[in-house]
Write an enzyme that holds these catalytic residues in place. Structure first.
Site, PDB file in Angstrom:
ATOM      1  N   GLY A  22     -34.130  22.564  10.978  1.00 34.94           N
ATOM      2  CA  GLY A  22     -33.681  21.211  11.336  1.00 34.94           C
ATOM      3  C   GLY A  22     -32.206  21.123  11.663  1.00 34.94           C
ATOM      4  O   GLY A  22     -31.659  20.036  11.811  1.00 34.94           O
ATOM      5  N   SER A  44     -38.019  26.313  15.489  1.00 37.17           N
ATOM      6  CA  SER A  44     -39.410  26.194  15.946  1.00 37.17           C
ATOM      7  C   SER A  44     -39.667  27.084  17.168  1.00 37.17           C
ATOM      8  O   SER A  44     -40.676  27.778  17.225  1.00 37.17           O
ATOM      9  CB  SER A  44     -39.774  24.742  16.238  1.00 37.17           C
ATOM     10  N   ASP A 104     -34.895  26.170  24.755  1.00 36.08           N
ATOM     11  CA  ASP A 104     -34.920  26.920  23.494  1.00 36.08           C
ATOM     12  C   ASP A 104     -35.827  28.143  23.606  1.00 36.08           C
ATOM     13  O   ASP A 104     -35.472  29.246  23.188  1.00 36.08           O
ATOM     14  CB  ASP A 104     -35.428  26.025  22.351  1.00 36.08           C
TER      15      ASP A 104
HETATM   16  C1  GLA Z   1     -33.753  20.359  21.639  1.00 38.64           C
HETATM   17  C2  GLA Z   1     -34.860  20.647  22.637  1.00 38.64           C
HETATM   18  C3  GLA Z   1     -34.301  21.294  23.911  1.00 38.64           C
HETATM   19  C4  GLA Z   1     -33.112  20.516  24.466  1.00 38.64           C
HETATM   20  C5  GLA Z   1     -32.136  20.183  23.360  1.00 38.64           C
HETATM   21  C6  GLA Z   1     -31.033  19.249  23.828  1.00 38.64           C
HETATM   22  O1  GLA Z   1     -33.215  21.545  21.170  1.00 38.64           O
HETATM   23  O2  GLA Z   1     -35.824  21.478  22.078  1.00 38.64           O
HETATM   24  O3  GLA Z   1     -35.322  21.432  24.864  1.00 38.64           O
HETATM   25  O4  GLA Z   1     -33.538  19.385  25.153  1.00 38.64           O
HETATM   26  O5  GLA Z   1     -32.738  19.575  22.244  1.00 38.64           O
HETATM   27  O6  GLA Z   1     -30.204  19.886  24.716  1.00 38.64           O
END
Ligand code: GLA
Length: 395
Positions: A123, A129, A173
């Site tokens: 978190g 994740s 990510d």
């Molecule tokens: C989270 C989401 C990503 C991106 C970021 C903000 O990490 O998983 O896809 O949108 O927020 O940049």
């Protein structure tokens, strides 16, 4: 091989007796390009030296048996039977979601056992994740000879998060998790999915993350809400410019011209995304020129946009960035990830790291009554299969 991988390997053998394969799957930082990915814009993430270690082996029983060593000691078990249903225990859903996507994409796998653990704070905005999803997908590809390409793995992992877990995240990510390289950041065009690696010199600079320790329940729903607001902006602009498909295709002139047709909140969201995309491109130019001072200024501007226009920051993040900006030892800082808590990312001069940490911790504690956590992130390789005889602790 890292101590974490050895621990996970041993835990697996104690639990299931068979011989597993081992996967290491990292979290990520994002230097600049917040909330641009799902708007088909640019991002500049990197995989880091905090990661999951996963041990997996087939079990010939048509069951998925999972143990998360950090969560609890019991084995979670479910039948490998479609349709896959969401588990009331939260964490197995990241894994079942990946299995579900593999089946939907026509890949056949049979039952497997998996034990995993991680040193990625949950978190905190470091994409634990995506790291779990990427690790499972690569692990299953290896275990059942699926020969998935890197891009397929990224897309399957993202769809698991979107469709099964229910967070409408972009692709950043999962992409960084799979494509990370040692000492390199990734400039990714989230529309074409073209990418290039840029060397990021960490000889004199440290990437330091200050974790507010704030975790907000509403973060996921607010995230999905931001995505909808961006889509609403696109729908409005599309009426005048049918060729527009995402905010990536939108210019300043277009939103100014359509301002009267938009709620001011939607206008601000769009304006932020357009400006942030430009900042990522400028930041890459700064990197090429070795101009980290200008790069850092763009990080501060990014934060201000996220705070005032996109409105995904919070007082704890703002305090850390405001105080960082006053310090000569910090080249740049911004909130990172989805927002409403989690970490700030700071580029700190190596010889001033202790001083910067002291000042920020003191300021934070005197305002909020507790200390932030601090992590130093080194840029490392993406998800990979590791050999049990691998001597290299981290690369
Ligand atoms: C989270 C989401 C990503 C991106 C970021 C903000 O990490 O998983 O896809 O949108 O927020 O940049």
């Amino acid at each position: 091989m890292s101590a974490l991988s050895i621990e996970i390997y041993k835990e697996f053998q104690q639990q299931f007796t068979s011989k597993p394969i081992l996967i290491q799957s990292p979290g990520r930082v994002n230097l600049i390009g917040g909330h641009t990915d799902y708007n088909h814009g640019f991002v500049l993430p990197a995989a880091i030296d905090k990661r999951f270690a996963l041990a997996l082996a087939p079990n010939n029983e048509n069951k998925i048996r999972l143990r998360a060593v950090d969560m609890d000691q019991v084995v979670f078990e479910t039948d490998l039977v479609k349709p896959f249903k969401k588990s009331p225990v939260y964490w197995p859903n990241y894994i079942i979601g990946c299995v579900d996507q593999l089946f939907k994409a026509g890949y056949e796998i049979s039952g497997f056992d998996c034990v995993f653990g991680s040193d990625i704070p949950i978190g905190a905005g470091l994409s634990s994740s995506a790291a779990l999803e990427g690790g499972i997908i690569m692990g299953l590809s290896e275990l059942f000879d699926l020969n998935l390409s890197k891009l397929e793995m990224v897309k399957l992992a993202q769809r698991a998060e979107n469709d099964f877990v229910g967070v409408q995240c972009g692709i950043m990510d999962q992409f960084a998790n799979i494509h990370g390289k040692k000492n390199q950041v990734i400039r990714l065009d989230c529309r074409s999915l073209e990418y290039s690696h840029y060397p990021f010199n960490q000889d004199d600079i440290r990437i330091i993350l200050f974790d507010t320790k704030i975790r907000r329940e509403l973060a996921a729903s607010e995230y999905n809400n931001r995505r909808k607001q961006c889509e609403e902006g696109v729908r409005t602009i599309k009426k005048a410019y049918p060729e527009v498909h995402s905010l990536r295709d939108v210019t300043h002139e277009m939103i100014e011209e359509n301002r009267k047709h938009m709620d001011s909140v939607i206008f601000n969201r769009c304006r932020y995304v357009i400006e942030e995309n430009q900042r990522v491109l400028n930041a890459c130019r700064n990197l090429e020129d070795g101009d980290l001072a200008s790069f850092g200024q763009l990080m501060y501007e990014s934060h201000k946009g996220l705070r005032d226009l996109f409105e995904v920051s919070c007082r704890e993040l703002n305090l850390l960035v405001n105080e960082a900006e006053k310090l000569e030892g910090v080249l740049g800082a911004r909130m990172m990830g989805g927002g409403f808590g989690g970490c700030t990312i700071n580029l700190v001069r190596l010889d001033q790291t202790d001083e910067v940490k002291d000042v920020l911790v003191t300021q934070y504690e005197s305002t909020f009554g507790f200390k932030p956590d601090i992590y130093t992130a080194k840029i490392g390789t993406g998800t990979k299969v590791v050999s049990i005889t691998d001597e290299v602790p981290f690369e």
